[in-house]
Design an enzyme around this catalytic site. Structure first.
Site, PDB file in Angstrom:
ATOM      1  N   LEU A   1       0.900  -1.207  -0.111  1.00  0.00           N
ATOM      2  CA  LEU A   1       0.040  -0.008  -0.041  1.00  0.00           C
ATOM      3  C   LEU A   1       0.958   1.290  -0.060  1.00  0.00           C
ATOM      4  O   LEU A   1       0.827   1.872   1.122  1.00  0.00           O
ATOM      5  CB  LEU A   1      -0.900   0.045   1.308  1.00  0.00           C
ATOM      6  CG  LEU A   1      -2.180   0.725   1.058  1.00  0.00           C
ATOM      7  CD1 LEU A   1      -3.389  -0.097   0.438  1.00  0.00           C
ATOM      8  CD2 LEU A   1      -2.677   1.063   2.461  1.00  0.00           C
ATOM      9  N   ALA A   2       1.400   1.555  -1.205  1.00  0.00           N
ATOM     10  CA  ALA A   2       2.123   2.970  -1.203  1.00  0.00           C
ATOM     11  C   ALA A   2       2.320   3.294  -2.529  1.00  0.00           C
ATOM     12  O   ALA A   2       2.905   2.433  -3.317  1.00  0.00           O
ATOM     13  CB  ALA A   2       3.708   2.502  -0.684  1.00  0.00           C
ATOM     14  N   GLU A   3       2.015   4.477  -3.069  1.00  0.00           N
ATOM     15  CA  GLU A   3       1.830   4.783  -4.326  1.00  0.00           C
ATOM     16  C   GLU A   3       3.138   5.196  -4.947  1.00  0.00           C
ATOM     17  O   GLU A   3       3.563   4.890  -5.940  1.00  0.00           O
ATOM     18  CB  GLU A   3       0.858   6.180  -4.369  1.00  0.00           C
ATOM     19  CG  GLU A   3      -0.528   5.825  -4.161  1.00  0.00           C
ATOM     20  CD  GLU A   3      -0.976   5.381  -2.861  1.00  0.00           C
ATOM     21  OE1 GLU A   3      -0.227   5.690  -1.878  1.00  0.00           O
ATOM     22  OE2 GLU A   3      -2.167   5.062  -2.766  1.00  0.00           O
TER      23      GLU A   3
ATOM     24  N   GLN B   1      -6.066   4.241  -6.776  1.00  0.00           N
ATOM     25  CA  GLN B   1      -7.392   3.904  -6.280  1.00  0.00           C
ATOM     26  C   GLN B   1      -8.239   5.353  -6.525  1.00  0.00           C
ATOM     27  O   GLN B   1      -9.357   4.941  -7.174  1.00  0.00           O
ATOM     28  CB  GLN B   1      -7.451   3.426  -4.882  1.00  0.00           C
ATOM     29  CG  GLN B   1      -7.018   2.160  -4.748  1.00  0.00           C
ATOM     30  CD  GLN B   1      -7.296   1.527  -3.441  1.00  0.00           C
ATOM     31  OE1 GLN B   1      -7.497   1.859  -2.508  1.00  0.00           O
ATOM     32  NE2 GLN B   1      -7.611  -0.028  -3.394  1.00  0.00           N
ATOM     33  N   PHE B   2      -7.553   6.233  -5.994  1.00  0.00           N
ATOM     34  CA  PHE B   2      -8.228   7.523  -6.268  1.00  0.00           C
ATOM     35  C   PHE B   2      -7.574   8.507  -6.396  1.00  0.00           C
ATOM     36  O   PHE B   2      -6.537   8.907  -5.912  1.00  0.00           O
ATOM     37  CB  PHE B   2      -9.002   7.982  -4.869  1.00  0.00           C
ATOM     38  CG  PHE B   2     -10.588   7.046  -4.777  1.00  0.00           C
ATOM     39  CD1 PHE B   2     -11.682   7.506  -5.278  1.00  0.00           C
ATOM     40  CD2 PHE B   2     -10.439   5.743  -3.936  1.00  0.00           C
ATOM     41  CE1 PHE B   2     -12.773   6.702  -4.993  1.00  0.00           C
ATOM     42  CE2 PHE B   2     -11.538   4.893  -3.879  1.00  0.00           C
ATOM     43  CZ  PHE B   2     -12.683   5.402  -4.517  1.00  0.00           C
TER      44      PHE B   2
ATOM     45  N   PHE C   1      -5.088  10.219  -3.928  1.00  0.00           N
ATOM     46  CA  PHE C   1      -3.808   9.492  -3.489  1.00  0.00           C
ATOM     47  C   PHE C   1      -2.644   9.381  -4.409  1.00  0.00           C
ATOM     48  O   PHE C   1      -1.795   8.890  -4.192  1.00  0.00           O
ATOM     49  CB  PHE C   1      -4.401   8.020  -3.134  1.00  0.00           C
ATOM     50  CG  PHE C   1      -5.551   8.005  -2.488  1.00  0.00           C
ATOM     51  CD1 PHE C   1      -5.914   8.971  -1.411  1.00  0.00           C
ATOM     52  CD2 PHE C   1      -6.618   6.890  -2.284  1.00  0.00           C
ATOM     53  CE1 PHE C   1      -7.227   8.534  -0.621  1.00  0.00           C
ATOM     54  CE2 PHE C   1      -7.546   6.520  -1.634  1.00  0.00           C
ATOM     55  CZ  PHE C   1      -7.806   7.607  -0.817  1.00  0.00           C
TER      56      PHE C   1
ATOM     57  N   PRO D   1       1.322  10.884  -3.125  1.00  0.00           N
ATOM     58  CA  PRO D   1       2.539  10.061  -2.655  1.00  0.00           C
ATOM     59  C   PRO D   1       3.470   9.510  -3.888  1.00  0.00           C
ATOM     60  O   PRO D   1       4.658   9.479  -3.703  1.00  0.00           O
ATOM     61  CB  PRO D   1       2.219   8.979  -1.853  1.00  0.00           C
ATOM     62  CG  PRO D   1       0.884   9.478  -1.219  1.00  0.00           C
ATOM     63  CD  PRO D   1       0.462  10.337  -2.199  1.00  0.00           C
TER      64      PRO D   1
ATOM     65  N   HIS E   1     -11.164  11.960  -2.364  1.00  0.00           N
ATOM     66  CA  HIS E   1     -11.762  10.996  -3.310  1.00  0.00           C
ATOM     67  C   HIS E   1     -12.429  11.533  -4.463  1.00  0.00           C
ATOM     68  O   HIS E   1     -13.170  10.921  -5.322  1.00  0.00           O
ATOM     69  CB  HIS E   1     -13.021  10.066  -2.730  1.00  0.00           C
ATOM     70  CG  HIS E   1     -12.133   9.076  -1.487  1.00  0.00           C
ATOM     71  ND1 HIS E   1     -11.689   9.484  -0.408  1.00  0.00           N
ATOM     72  CD2 HIS E   1     -12.062   7.855  -1.597  1.00  0.00           C
ATOM     73  CE1 HIS E   1     -11.197   8.578   0.291  1.00  0.00           C
ATOM     74  NE2 HIS E   1     -11.402   7.302  -0.443  1.00  0.00           N
TER      75      HIS E   1
END
Lengths: 414, 344
Positions: free
Chosen positions: B78-80, B102-103, B106, B109, B149
């Site tokens: 879980l890390a962009e 995802q959105f 986000f 990062p 979002h």
């Protein structure tokens, strides 16, 4: 402070039963103070059980139960030659900047053993991802040192082919390359290039400062969860520009690996034999599918961070003097003389070769042509963008207009 | 202001063989596009958070991991920055990663890796390193989501040399544009209007697609030109339908490619209509719409009968959802801008 001050904090289970069965462990005398922790970060500069060393600062060959290496006299001479030549053109780069020929130079002085040891452990099928100080690794990957000049003279952003050399472009943004390397290593694994003696591996280079970056942390996560053949080679040179190691960490950097679930090893980064031995082992682990591995090469940046830096503002000369006694080239020189009959003729020969290299490096720098203005716009995209093409045409047309002026003046307008 | 109705271009493809045509949602057409790319090229990878077993938070990647395996469709940590940074490394290795963020909110990062590495490696290496990476970003508002979002950060990427930025607005474009983006050797930021994911259209997967980096006239008209992209395209088409009922024929252009911008059809249209209204959900300052405004005044100065007008979000962080109806350009705000343009 002795290295013993860095011992792991006492685990509750190790303590005598005091009847307490829950709650946080009571503070004990074994818990190190803040000062002891910081001292411990530097403690192994004097050696210690957690430092892999095969050649002492006095040039004495010592053994290590896990990381020994058997090299011929010729191989040792080659390592010496590598370090001398790399130091020589590094010093030339520094001088060229001082003389206004380069915009900036990033010195590697003092880190030759770490880089040559790691670089000579790599094979042709491996990939190296450098930061921006890895001139010694570039040398080991077969780049001509002159290929490094363009970045610092401002004629290009890296003229070599990363794919054919197995040496990625220098990466200026701290820590980015760790993730790029993790991705490349994942690709090696997906390609089925991992699992036996002929496997491939990736080695990424970064400094102690980079270990504070999220990208380096993420690279360790990615490398770990994808079992990537990734060697993370941290050159802990004690200073991130002016920020000392204790501003980056409260645990010795190699110990961080345990938190990601792979081995971390601290090697004497001024010992080319140890650096080579540990790197070979780590790469071999990766080739066989047992990666990643973190190597902390404990070394020292003898010069400034870059030529724009003034280290006298933030560090004491005592420290520099202490590290001069651990010089990576001198200790191998002493070893070669004492144990391998290296005579003055050999050292003179290497010296002459290094002077020739420096002269060629300097001449090349002077002769580098101005880049064509079209380079601003070339290869921005694989599939050219109409807007960029139009901007190129406009600039080149504008510049062409100037070119005609001298001819008009010669025509005797006045 | 009555003007004769001109040719109308439907978003669906013409001349479809019946068996190659299906009515699909945009989410499904994107799924079909990914599936097709995975089938045709073993170097294509899909990677992101929850793209595997879950099929993505919008189910765009539904079923792909089951059919192609977890080394082709990667459920990542879980890390962009990690997603983009490893995609860069995989691309150096010869892969063609398609990253899902995802959105919209986000992506930041991962912004460092996109701007510092993904955008620049082809240029830095003088073309020796290709970066065929697609970053899919569900973007825009209108789904009643919590903060972070519903954002429209596309201008931030269009500003960066070395990136290409596109946005689809309907299921047919979604399929073809994604296929073409994956085939492109340049990094493509692929913005998907999330509130249009479940709108449907007829998709013919054997049709000849229009080029990726080109805008498209969706409706011909003479009274004024509306140029837009992504989630506001259906809004503007609806506005044009409403205007037509009152006898005002508006030309509607879907920009599709935001970098490079294909403004030829916009210039041509403005030279005929003399009026331009731009619609976008993004905050207006330093945006795609400000860029188009500048270029249209430069290219069409003598054709303009009215200043270029914009219907956009505002220069504020995206508001709470009970207020987004005031933030998002809707049919009435578009028609109001058209009226103001026509009144000059």
């Amino acid at each position: 402070m002795s290295p013993e001050h860095w011992t792991r904090p006492a685990h509750p289970a190790d303590e005598p039963d005091n009847g307490v069965t829950s709650g946080p462990p009571a503070a004990t005398a074994a818990k190190p103070t803040r000062e002891q922790v910081i001292a411990g970060l530097r403690a192994t500069s004097e050696g210690g059980a957690d430092l892999v060393q095969l050649l002492t600062p006095e040039g004495e060959r010592v053994t290590h139960p896990d990381f020994d290496i058997d090299l011929t006299a010729a191989q040792l001479r080659d390592l010496y030659r590598d370090m001398v030549l790399v130091r020589r053109f590094d010093r030339e780069g520094n001088a060229l900047q001082r003389q206004g020929q380069l915009g900036i130079w990033v010195p590697l002085l003092g880190q030759e053993a770490a880089q040559i040891g790691a670089g000579r452990a790599l094979r042709s099928g491996d990939m190296a991802f450098p930061s921006y100080r890895e001139h010694g690794v570039a040398w080991c990957r077969g780049l001509d040192p002159t290929e490094l000049l363009g970045i610092f003279r401002g004629t290009d952003h890296g003229s070599w082919d990363p794919l054919s050399t197995g040496f990625h472009l220098y990466t200026i943004v701290i820590g980015n390359q760790a993730l790029n390397a993790a991705g490349y290593a994942m690709g090696q694994k997906f390609d089925g290039k991992v699992g036996d003696d002929d496997g491939e591996a990736t080695m990424v280079f970064f400094g102690d400062g980079a270990t504070s970056q999220g990208d380096v942390h993420e690279a360790m996560v990615w490398g770990s969860v994808y079992d990537a053949p990734l060697v993370l080679f941290c050159q802990n040179n004690q200073w991130a520009i002016s920020e000392p190691l204790e501003r980056q960490t409260r645990v010795p950097l190699y110990q961080r690996a345990a938190g990601y679930g792979f081995p971390g090893i601290r090697v004497d980064g001024n010992d080319v034999l140890a650096s080579l031995a540990v790197s070979k082992w780590a790469l071999d682990e990766c080739r066989h599918g047992n990666g990643p591995v973190l190597i902390e090469a404990f070394t020292y940046r003898m010069d400034a961070h870059t030529t724009t830096d003034d280290p006298t503002r933030y560090r004491l000369s005592d420290e520099l003097e202490a590290w001069k006694l651990k010089d990576p080239i001198e200790r191998l020189r002493v070893h070669l003389v004492r144990e391998h009959d290296a005579d003055q003729a050999f050292f003179d020969e290497v010296q002459a070769e290094s002077d020739e290299l420096a002269a060629r490096f300097r001449e090349f720098c002077f002769s580098m042509p101005e880049p064509d203005p079209g380079r601003i716009f070339s290869e921005v995209y694989a599939d050219p963008s109409p807007a960029v093409t139009a901007q190129r045409d406009e600039l080149l047309g504008y510049l062409d207009g100037f070119a005609e002026q001298p001819a008009a003046a010669q025509g005797g307008v006045h | 202001m009555a003007a004769p109705a001109m040719e109308r271009t439907d978003v669906t493809n013409g001349s479809a063989r019946p068996d190659a045509t299906r009515t699909v949602t945009m989410a499904k057409s994107l799924n079909m596009g990914l599936r097709s790319a995975l089938e045709q090229d073993p170097k294509v990878l899909v990677m992101g958070e929850d793209v595997g077993k879950l099929g993505g938070v919008f189910r765009v990647t539904d079923g792909l991991q089951k059919d192609f395996g977890e080394h082709r469709v990667l459920d990542t940590p879980l890390a962009e920055s990690g997603i983009i940074g490893t995609a860069v490394g995989l691309a150096i290795r010869g892969y063609r990663p398609v990253c899902e963020i995802q959105f919209d909110g986000f992506i930041f990062p991962g912004y460092d890796q996109i701007v510092s590495q993904l955008a620049k490696l082809h240029f830095r290496s003088q073309g020796k390193v290709k970066m065929p990476v697609v970053v899919r970003v569900p973007f825009g508002g209108g789904i009643g989501a919590v903060e972070h979002h519903s954002e429209s950060p596309e201008s931030l990427f269009a500003h960066i040399g070395g990136l290409k930025v596109v946005s689809c607005s309907n299921p047919v474009d979604a399929y073809w544009m994604l296929r073409q983006a994956i085939e492109c050797d340049d990094p493509v930021l692929f913005f998907e209007p999330k509130r249009r994911y479940y709108e449907k259209a007829e998709l013919n997967t054997e049709a000849q697609p229009p080029p990726l980096f080109a805008s498209r006239v969706l409706r011909r008209g003479t009274a004024a030109t509306i140029a837009t992209y992504g989630p506001t395209v259906p809004t503007c088409l609806a506005a044009a339908n409403a205007a037509a009922e009152e006898g005002t024929e508006l030309e509607v252009i879907d920009l599709r490619s935001l970098s490079p911008l294909d403004l030829g059809p916009v210039f041509e249209s403005v030279r005929r209509t003399g009026r331009l209204v731009l619609a976008s959900e993004a905050p207006p300052e330093s945006s795609i719409t400000s860029e188009i405004t500048a270029r249209v005044q430069q290219e069409c100065f003598y054709s303009l009968e009215a200043p270029v007008l914009r219907v956009t979000g505002f220069d504020v962080p995206y508001p709470p959802t009970k207020l987004e109806k005031h933030f998002l350009p809707d049919l009435d705000r578009v028609l109001d801008a058209v009226d103001r343009s026509l009144a000059f």
